[in-house]
Motif scaffolding. Structure first.
Motif, mmCIF file in Angstrom:
data_model
loop_
_atom_site.group_PDB
_atom_site.id
_atom_site.type_symbol
_atom_site.label_atom_id
_atom_site.label_comp_id
_atom_site.label_asym_id
_atom_site.label_seq_id
_atom_site.Cartn_x
_atom_site.Cartn_y
_atom_site.Cartn_z
ATOM 1 N N GLU A 104 28.973 32.261 36.359
ATOM 2 C CA GLU A 104 28.873 32.178 37.802
ATOM 3 C C GLU A 104 29.672 33.269 38.147
ATOM 4 O OE1 GLU A 104 28.801 28.627 40.791
ATOM 5 O OE2 GLU A 104 30.898 29.613 41.118
ATOM 6 N N ALA A 105 29.306 34.458 38.773
ATOM 7 C CA ALA A 105 30.027 35.722 39.091
ATOM 8 C C ALA A 105 30.052 35.878 40.612
ATOM 9 C CB ALA A 105 29.208 37.108 38.570
ATOM 10 N N THR A 106 31.311 36.342 41.027
ATOM 11 C CA THR A 106 31.390 36.644 42.386
ATOM 12 C C THR A 106 31.643 38.101 42.672
ATOM 13 O OG1 THR A 106 32.765 34.694 42.782
ATOM 14 C CG2 THR A 106 32.911 36.297 44.500
ATOM 15 N N CYS A 107 30.462 38.638 43.406
ATOM 16 C CA CYS A 107 30.478 40.104 43.569
ATOM 17 C C CYS A 107 31.525 40.622 44.559
ATOM 18 C CB CYS A 107 28.961 40.514 43.988
ATOM 19 S SG CYS A 107 27.824 39.887 42.711
ATOM 20 N N ALA A 108 31.825 41.959 44.498
ATOM 21 C CA ALA A 108 32.670 42.533 45.590
ATOM 22 C C ALA A 108 32.353 42.123 46.875
ATOM 23 C CB ALA A 108 32.764 44.012 45.251
ATOM 24 N N GLU A 141 31.619 46.415 40.867
ATOM 25 C CA GLU A 141 30.751 45.440 41.871
ATOM 26 C C GLU A 141 31.071 43.797 41.506
ATOM 27 O OE1 GLU A 141 26.955 46.438 42.418
ATOM 28 O OE2 GLU A 141 27.286 48.713 42.669
ATOM 29 N N LEU A 142 31.805 43.548 40.315
ATOM 30 C CA LEU A 142 32.006 42.145 40.052
ATOM 31 C C LEU A 142 33.636 41.942 40.266
ATOM 32 C CD1 LEU A 142 29.882 42.007 36.946
ATOM 33 C CD2 LEU A 142 29.435 41.055 38.846
ATOM 34 N N ARG A 143 33.946 40.902 41.180
ATOM 35 C CA ARG A 143 35.267 40.558 41.354
ATOM 36 C C ARG A 143 35.774 39.732 40.087
ATOM 37 N NH1 ARG A 143 36.062 38.515 47.469
ATOM 38 N NH2 ARG A 143 35.577 40.863 47.476
ATOM 39 N N ARG A 144 34.968 38.582 39.767
ATOM 40 C CA ARG A 144 35.224 37.977 38.690
ATOM 41 C C ARG A 144 33.880 36.870 38.468
ATOM 42 N NH1 ARG A 144 39.193 32.797 40.222
ATOM 43 N NH2 ARG A 144 37.665 31.553 41.353
#
Length: 203
Positions: A104-108, A141-144
């Motif tokens: 599960e990725a959080t974007c910028a 562009e990916l926060r984490r």
């Protein structure tokens, strides 16, 4: 004198890099007269228990020799481990080492996406989304990302998933039957009370 985390971190990082291992984190805490040294390591291909044991010996040798030995006023306890699945994916090497995992990725822009990592290189993370669409996302562009736990094997067929569901359903039935047994036991206990009452009346 408290051990200098920065001095020890620099020495361990250099020594581990020589054998293709990254020092992910170092923590030193006082515990009475001793100090607890927690070292988290990782590498491409993962870390198994045999490798942890080997690295523990190597790190202990470094800590016991000068100049690092003088950093400890007394004894220390060494704990060496690899990152858990709850470690956030923030660097390219983190994403690369999680290839094949559901994430599960959080974007910028704060949007959240879910998919399976298929690669990470040259500042790009490749993810196959739930709908089958493949995306190449710049690392910036990916926060984490957070690796998701999966309870069915990758590539499981619908029949295998249905079979697993049936097993859980059977377990539920067994629990319900056990509940009925409890009711029966309680009813039996009430019958015993009634018998005792009748015996008292007869006396």
């Amino acid at each position: 004198m408290a051990a200098s985390v920065e001095i020890i971190r620099a020495a361990l990082a250099d020594a581990l890099n020589e054998v293709g291992v990254d020092l992910e984190a170092l923590q030193i805490q006082s515990a009475g007269r001793r100090e607890v040294v927690r070292v988290i390591v990782d590498r491409d291909g993962g870390i198994d228990l045999d490798h942890i044991a080997e690295l523990s010996r190597r790190i202990a040798e470094l800590l016991d020799a000068e100049p690092l030995a003088e950093q400890f006023a007394g004894t220390y306890v060494l704990e060496v481990s690899s990152p858990g699945t709850d470690r956030p994916l923030t660097e390219e090497k983190h994403w690369r080492r999680a290839t094949g995992r559901l994430v599960e990725a959080t974007c910028a822009d704060d949007t959240v996406i879910t998919g399976r990592i298929v690669g990470a290189h040259d500042g790009i993370v490749e993810i196959v989304m739930d709908d089958g669409q493949a995306r190449a996302i710049p690392l910036g562009e990916l926060r984490r990302g957070i690796v998701q736990l999966e309870f069915t094997k990758q590539g499981a067929t619908p029949a295998e998933v249905e079979s697993l569901d049936d097993e859980f359903a059977d377990d539920d039935v067994a629990l319900e039957a056990h509940g009925d047994d409890d009711v029966a036991i309680e009813a039996h206990a009430l019958d015993d009370v009634a018998l005792d009452a009748n015996a008292a009346d007869n006396e």
